[in-house]
Design an enzyme around this catalytic site. Structure first.
Site, short mmCIF file in Angstrom:
data_model
loop_
_atom_site.label_atom_id
_atom_site.label_comp_id
_atom_site.label_asym_id
_atom_site.label_seq_id
_atom_site.Cartn_x
_atom_site.Cartn_y
_atom_site.Cartn_z
N SER A 1 -4.83 -2.12 -6.46
CA SER A 1 -5.65 -2.50 -5.31
C SER A 1 -6.17 -1.29 -4.53
CB SER A 1 -4.83 -3.38 -4.36
OG SER A 1 -4.43 -4.54 -5.06
N HIS B 1 -6.89 -17.28 -0.56
CA HIS B 1 -7.01 -16.77 0.79
C HIS B 1 -8.04 -17.53 1.61
CE1 HIS B 1 -5.18 -13.32 -1.29
NE2 HIS B 1 -4.62 -13.08 -0.11
N CYS C 1 -7.00 -9.42 -1.10
CA CYS C 1 -7.45 -10.54 -1.92
C CYS C 1 -8.14 -10.00 -3.17
CB CYS C 1 -8.43 -11.40 -1.11
SG CYS C 1 -9.24 -12.64 -2.11
#
Lengths: 379, 650
Positions: free
Chosen positions: B327, B370, B383
């Site tokens: 991420s 989400h 997300c």
């Protein structure tokens, strides 16, 4: 000439003999001796020990012997030539039996204060014997084959004994010295031509038999010949001596590197630097000028001997003088030729300079005979 | 005796003639001898003089002192220490075996050392000193010297040897030196004669090898006169060696020490970088090792233990190892999408927990989804679906281009061994290297830093520094060589919209400082030292549909080598960025749990310039922070005292 012709009237006696010495020759000999001391001092790294002092003592002894021999009438030496020859033959046999071994050969008899090398003696006694022989032999018989065989036997007996040691260099010097005596005595030139031709054939035979079971020379002798022919082929092995020797000579240049400044000798690159190769040290440290000067001194010694011989009426006297001069010449010519790479390394000392008792004593005694001949000549 | 009957005068004449011929021959021979002398001594004199000098003069090399290595504050990282050693010269020793035997009664000498020394002595020249033992104490040397008469050929002498005062902390950065061997000589194209000095030390890894040239210096020479046997007689002249250049690195020893201590126990790495200058303040990699072992000669068992350790202590993980950035890559995907103009900054994407792309279902880490997600929320809560969507619209080539702009997939030029290039994949790359067409699923994976994307902590630190400063900061490890400052490279502004960058920074701030942010637990409470960061978790295994159906196995339940990598990047302070930090904990699990706290601790240490006070931690984190700091305590060193001592010495 007979004994009777050496009359009191003609030859000096007693202390007067001193006036009739060949003094210039003595000066020359002492000069060469001093060159030797200087060089031995240098090669010892600036030290009188171990060589220079011992050499000086022997030189003093030799000079004393020279004077004694010189003061003794020359006819005594003619009459004892045979005895001297026999003595040296016996010593050669003795050395064969009990001699000390050194450097791969058996050459010395240890007398305690010095080591006697009978082969050096033989060089001179052969000359004396031949001079006496030709003094005795009527000149018309000189070139007859039988009367040539006799002196050849005289020469070859010691040569064979010396070869057994083995010492090729000295053997060749004795042969050459003897041969020159035959030449002086007037042996017909055709014999010499024959010998030279035979010599060439022998050289051919030496190489032709190499490696076969019938090889004439021993391996170390063959190796030395190879080294002589091409020293650069093995610069660290057999060629080492001659290569380093030439470097030392060459690096001397015109005036040399200065006394005790020769790097080749001071740093031990030179082999046998106090004996056979001492000339290289001289040439390195004093250069061309020094080397030529020594050569000139030697040349003058020869010249004085020859001039002296020419003025003698006695056949023995002139022959022995010429013979000794020739032997002396052979010494230094072979030594110099050897260190300069012109001749194979055969182990011949530089006369009166190289460290070594026998050669020096024998030479000084021989010069005593020359002086004796000079003093006792008919005037 | 019978009288000769011939006329004596005839006889005389004959002898005279023969003597004349003989005299002439003698003169000829004398001429030959004289001519030969002239030839040798005058014509070829120069040549023979040269040969005579070659005979007598040997050139011996004087090893130069190696340049020292300092940190940014002048603390010594690599120094030369005197090394007492015992050497033997075969020629002087005579019976080497007997001498060694006698020596073994004075100093400790194992049978193996004896046989090794014997072998070396037999194979080297009789005049070359061979080292038998080194690093002896003064007492040993004194003992050996006192017994010198019984030990012919043995000499005790003083050399220089490399020493790393901070040991383990800089094993990967500074590297180590070792004796030059024929293996090294065959591999490096270097004919510096100094390399032929026996036992000469050259750099083998890290800065030591990369900066070998300036560090090495220049050998001096000693011309000595030797005799025919090669023994030295006297010194003719000498040219002193030129000392190698001292090198100052950008690293901070105290911070590095803290980083190494903080990482200890994990297979992890971390980088602290100055966002303005690019200076690397700490390049940590755990576990580590003591470089001094290699200088002194490491034992085979120690070496094998290090080599077979599954945490791979030899790897400098911060720069050599590349991992999927996970991420932490999302900022790049977002930037690419906004810069391209395909996506508006405020656009929202609906996350239902997964996205169908070409009949394949790509999941978000949160099964439930989400809901509506914008940039801010997508970064804060990490997300995945939001980025799937962005990536599909902008395309992989734009993302790869943006990644390279921010330093990912680029080989950064720092003087350490095997700096990894990483990978920002694009279509051309896949066709060329994999010989396959790029598939849409590859883009989806790449958008969240999985799949083909690979980066090292160094890449991530550079990326973060560039995000913080908006400039193309380049990492710098060497601050100065021999007092000459190394210029700071490439500081040009990066060609991206400042508004976009600002939006991303704000979102990264939220990650750390807003409730619900993935690193909210790892926030700092000091207003001036707020961080902006991003967590990352990169999978090392494939999660099958079946596993997903029964519930993804928790990391703690997996064997170590199958757990996820934990990643973290941040810069701080938020409003006045100074430092960029990147942390990767191999198989550490989730980034927010395993990596973010480490990043926070390191950041605080860098900002405070000392071990951070507990007030900087939120009250709920103080207990664990205290425990962590206590655990680190034995490994921490007081470099202020050290600096004071060093200052005293000089």
């Amino acid at each position: 000439m007979s004994y009777l012709e050496y009359t009191v009237r003609q030859t000096p006696t007693g202390a007067r003999k001193l006036l009739y010495f060949n003094w210039p020759l003595i000066v020359l000999i002492v000069a060469v001796g001093c060159v030797g001391f200087l060089m031995l001092y240098s090669v010892a790294g600036g030290s009188w020990t171990p060589w220079a002092i011992a050499q000086m003592q022997r030189f003093a002894l030799g000079m004393t012997l020279m004077f004694i021999v010189a003061l003794t009438p020359i006819w005594f030496w003619r009459n004892t030539a045979g005895v001297a020859y026999l003595a040296s033959l016996i010593l050669l046999v003795v050395v064969e039996i009990i001699g000390d071994v050194g450097g791969g050969s058996q050459r010395w008899i240890d007398l305690g204060f010095m080591r006697l090398q009978p082969s050096e003696m033989a060089k001179i006694t052969v000359v004396m014997l031949l001079a006496a022989y030709y003094d005795w032999l009527p000149p018309e018989k000189v070139s007859r084959p039988f009367w040539i065989i006799v002196p050849l036997v005289f020469i070859l007996l010691p040569v064979l004994l010396v070869l057994r040691q083995p010492d090729l260099g000295t053997s060749l010097l004795i042969i050459m010295g003897g041969g020159i005596m035959l030449w002086f005595a007037g042996v017909h030139w055709a014999y010499f031509a024959g010998v030279i031709a035979t010599g060439c054939a022998t050289i051919y035979a030496v190489f032709a038999t190499r490696g076969t079971p019938r090889q004439i020379l021993s391996d170390y002798q063959m190796d030395r010949i190879d080294t002589f022919l091409d020293p650069s082929a093995d610069p660290l092995g057999d060629g080492y001596h001659i290569t380093q020797s030439k470097i030392a000579l060459g690096s001397g240049g015109w005036t040399g590197r200065g006394y005790m400044q020769g790097t080749q000798s001071q740093l031990n690159f030179l082999p046998e630097k106090h004996t056979d190769f001492i000339f290289t040290t001289l040439a390195e440290e004093f250069g061309f000028v020094g080397a030529i000067s020594l050569l000139a001194l030697y040349g003058l010694i020869i010249a004085f001997c020859v001039v002296s011989a020419m003025r003698m009426r006695d056949r023995f006297a002139s022959l022995v003088t010429l013979g000794i001069a020739a032997t002396f010449f052979l010494y230094f010519a072979v030594n110099m030729g050897m260190v300069m790479g012109l001749l194979p390394v055969v182990g011949v000392p530089l006369p009166l300079v190289s460290y070594g008792g026998s050669a020096m004593l024998v030479l000084l005694v021989a010069f005593g005979v020359v002086q004796s001949a000079h003093i006792h000549r008919a005037r | 005796m019978k009288r000769p009957t011939t006329d004596p005068h005839v006889n005389e004449r004959k002898i005279g003639r023969r003597a004349f011929v003989f005299g002439a021959a003698q003169l000829g021979i004398l001429g030959v001898l004289g001519y030969r002398m002239r030839e040798l001594q005058i014509k070829q004199a120069d040549q023979y003089r040269l040969l005579a000098d070659e005979n007598r003069i040997n050139i011996r090399l004087i090893p130069p002192a190696r340049g020292r290595i300092f940190d940014r504050n002048g603390l010594t990282l690599a120094d030369n220490e005197p090394n007492y050693r015992i050497t033997i010269v075969r020629d002087n020793a005579g019976d080497v075996e007997e001498v060694l035997h006698r020596l073994s009664r004075i100093v400790t000498l194992t049978p193996e050392q004896i046989s090794e020394a014997l072998e070396t002595v037999q194979t080297s020249s009789p005049f070359v000193p061979v080292t038998i033992l080194d690093r002896l104490t003064w007492d040993d040397i004194a003992e050996v010297s006192a017994n010198a008469p019984a030990l012919p050929g043995i000499t005790a002498d003083l050399g220089l040897s490399r020493y790393y005062p901070v040991g383990n902390d800089f094993a990967h950065v500074v590297g180590y030196v070792g004796r030059v061997t024929s293996y090294h000589l065959s591999r490096i194209d270097d004919n510096d004669p100094v390399l032929r000095i026996p036992d000469f030390q050259i750099g083998l890894t890290g800065v030591e090898v990369k900066e070998e040239k300036p560090l090495r210096g220049k050998a001096g020479t000693r011309r000595i006169e030797v005799n025919a046997r090669g023994r030295m007689m006297r010194e003719l002249d000498r040219v002193e060696a030129i000392k190698g250049d001292d090198i100052q690195l950008t690293v901070d020893t105290g911070l590095q020490n803290f980083v190494q201590a903080r990482l200890a126990g994990e297979a992890a790495s971390a980088i602290v970088m100055d966002v303005e200058t690019g200076d690397l303040l700490a390049v940590g990699s755990a576990p580590t090792f003591d470089p001094n072992l290699f200088v002194r000669g490491i034992s085979t068992s120690d070496y094998n233990a290090l080599l077979n350790d599954k945490y791979r202590p030899f790897r400098s993980k911060a720069i050599q190892d590349i991992y999927p950035p996970g991420s932490t890559f999302k900022m790049i995907t977002a930037l690419a999408a906004f810069e391209d103009g395909q996506v508006d900054l405020n656009e929202t994407v609906r996350c239902v927990g997964h996205k169908e792309v070409a009949d394949v279902r790509f999941h978000c880490w949160k099964r439930a989804g989400h809901g509506n997600v914008n940039l801010h929320k997508s970064l804060k809560e990490s997300c995945d679906v939001y980025y799937y969507d962005l990536a599909l619209r902008v395309g992989i080539d734009k993302i790869a281009e943006m990644a390279r702009k921010f330093g990912i997939g680029v080989r950064h030029d720092i003087p350490m061994s095997a700096v990894a290039r990483g990978l920002a994949p694009d279509k051309a790359w896949k066709r060329e290297v994999r010989e396959e067409d790029w598939r849409i699923g590859d883009t989806v994976n790449a958008s969240i830093g999985q799949g083909y994307v690979l980066s090292s902590p160094l890449h991530l630190a550079v990326m973060t520094a560039r995000l913080a400063s908006g400039r193309a900061v380049e990492p710098r490890l060497v601050k100065s060589r021999n007092g000459v400052e190394v210029p700071i490279a490439g500081n040009a502004p990066i060609d991206v919209n400042p508004n976009t960058l600002e939006a991303i920074r704000k979102s990264m701030y939220a990650v750390c400082n807003t409730r619900g942010g993935t690193a909210y637990a790892s926030r700092t409470t000091v207003q001036d030292f707020r961080m902006a960061g991003k967590t990352g978790t990169s999978q090392v295994r494939r999660i099958t549909a079946a596993e997903r159906a029964r519930g993804v196995t928790r990391n703690e339940d997996l064997p170590w080598e199958r757990r996820d990598h934990a990643l973290w990047v941040n810069y701080a302070p938020y409003d006045n960025p100074k430092y960029a930090v990147a942390v990767i904990v191999e198989h550490g699990g989730g980034g927010s749990k395993a990596a973010a706290p480490i990043g926070r601790d390191i950041t605080l240490r860098a900002l405070y310039g000392r071990t951070p006070p507990l007030e900087a931690y939120p009250s709920r984190a103080q207990a664990s922070a205290r425990a962590t700091l206590r655990r680190m305590e034995p490994l921490l060193r007081d470099f202020d005292t050290q600096a004071a001592l060093d200052a005293d010495k000089t």
